[in-house]
Design an enzyme around this catalytic site. Sequence first.
Site, PDB file in Angstrom:
ATOM      1  CB  SER A  59      28.367  62.160  33.004  1.00 45.10           C
ATOM      2  OG  SER A  59      29.052  61.686  34.208  1.00 45.10           O
ATOM      3  CE  LYS A  60      34.959  68.086  32.764  1.00 46.36           C
ATOM      4  NZ  LYS A  60      35.305  68.012  34.405  1.00 46.36           N
ATOM      5  NE  ARG A  61      28.914  65.125  38.654  1.00 44.22           N
ATOM      6  CZ  ARG A  61      27.821  65.308  37.863  1.00 44.22           C
ATOM      7  NH1 ARG A  61      27.215  64.178  37.394  1.00 44.22           N
ATOM      8  NH2 ARG A  61      27.462  66.442  37.646  1.00 44.22           N
TER       9      ARG A  61
END
Length: 501
Positions: free
Chosen positions: A262-264
């Site tokens: 994910s972007k996280r």
Amino acid sequence: MSQQVRVRFAPSPTGPLHIGGVRTALFNYLFAKKNNGIFFLRVEDTDQNRFVPGAEEYIMEALEWLGISPDETIGKNEKFGPYRQSERKDLYQQYATQLINSGNAYYAFDTAEALDAARKKDEEQGITFIYNHHNREKLDTSLVISSEETATRIANGEHYVIRFKTPVNETLHLHDIIRGDVKFETSLLDDKVLFKSDGMPTYHLANIVDDHLMETSHVIRGEEWLPSMPLHVLLYRSFGWDAPQFAHLPLIMKPVGNGKLSKRDGDKMGFPVFPLDWKTDEGISSGYREKGFFPEAVINFLALLGWNDGTEKELYTLDELVNSFDLSRVHKAGAKFDPEKNKWFNHQYLIKQKDTDLAKAFAPILAEKQITVSEDKLTRIVSLIKERAHFVSEFWEMSDFFFVAPTAYDEKAIKNWKAETPGLMQELISVLEGITDYTSVNIETIIKDWMTKNEIGMGKVMQPFRLSLVGALKGPHLFDIVEMIGKEETINRLQKAIASI
């Protein structure tokens, strides 16, 4: 393959293109080119509530930068256009109606409140609510009301959806190129919504109709779409069309722990998950391009996330990937994203670049610091440092001493500065002053002869010498530095170190 290979990448313009989507596009591109086929891009923008301005242009620019532009898309070779689904919406109504007429779909007028009540009733009895053969004839559908009443309610503007009438008690034996034979029980499937009264199709109907009309031969997509495969095959069958072949790619997994990348994860660990920068009111999500990655390195890295050709080979040109690619070599299991390996690939491509090209890329960084240097000198400096770099952005930190004298000295390295060091450095200055052929090889020969003749240990001279010129015990070959900065600057730095340390 008798039918021409036609594969598509069909993103929704709901934000920046995730690196997982890029890999899906890449595998479609490689498969098309390997089989002398067509790779086309269709923008699936039927969900206008999630549409993000600029996302479509971002996708196009990203594929262009990566060197995997589609053969057909919006404004380019539109053989089966339009290639934007929102411009095709008049098509879908007729196909939804065709399914109604053939008995493969039905109108459903259930309100959100009614469905919520039905869901709660099932939950109270310990049953999971599924809208399918169990209850479709107990709900507010055209299966239980007359065709006249159905027509009247539609004419009165009542909201409805068209749902697929999933067959009962059938076992579907399907084949996935990557996963082999897979089996689905139709009685466990729900009756998916295909069309809404606002005139827009859902993904499932639009996707099938467009893939058929655009003569898609193979659907290569992420494994998250595997549960949709039985519905899609049933839709093809209901229309009387041949289904394409399916291949579901493994997920790209986060570097640490379980789950999809994910972007996280990128924000937390400091690596990009988008090909290009994506700017919003909240800030900028960094992209591979702006982080200094070479597009060829990104392509090479992504190709090996979930695929290999059965050898130990790691570095491929795009043409080599095309020649080697085979869907049968794609893994079933998820591929773990490795940020360090990602950087390693960029390093491999960086050291392959021409020194002149790298110098041109480095020049703007120096210009920002108001440093002017000749192209020849900068090219030589780049040749000395690039073997240790992953990115051009690292060049300054690795080479600042070529342009400016150190203003401080590494504390750990200062421990090598002994009581006799200033005297030795003064003698070294005298040796340097007498050298006329000021080239790296000649300087090294003369200084080593001087040390040998005077029985001076290598460490007593070399480490303090490097510390004086660089400010730390780092950098390329010492005598290359000495030649590049010149005799006067070398002596100035030695004198400054003698006075400062």
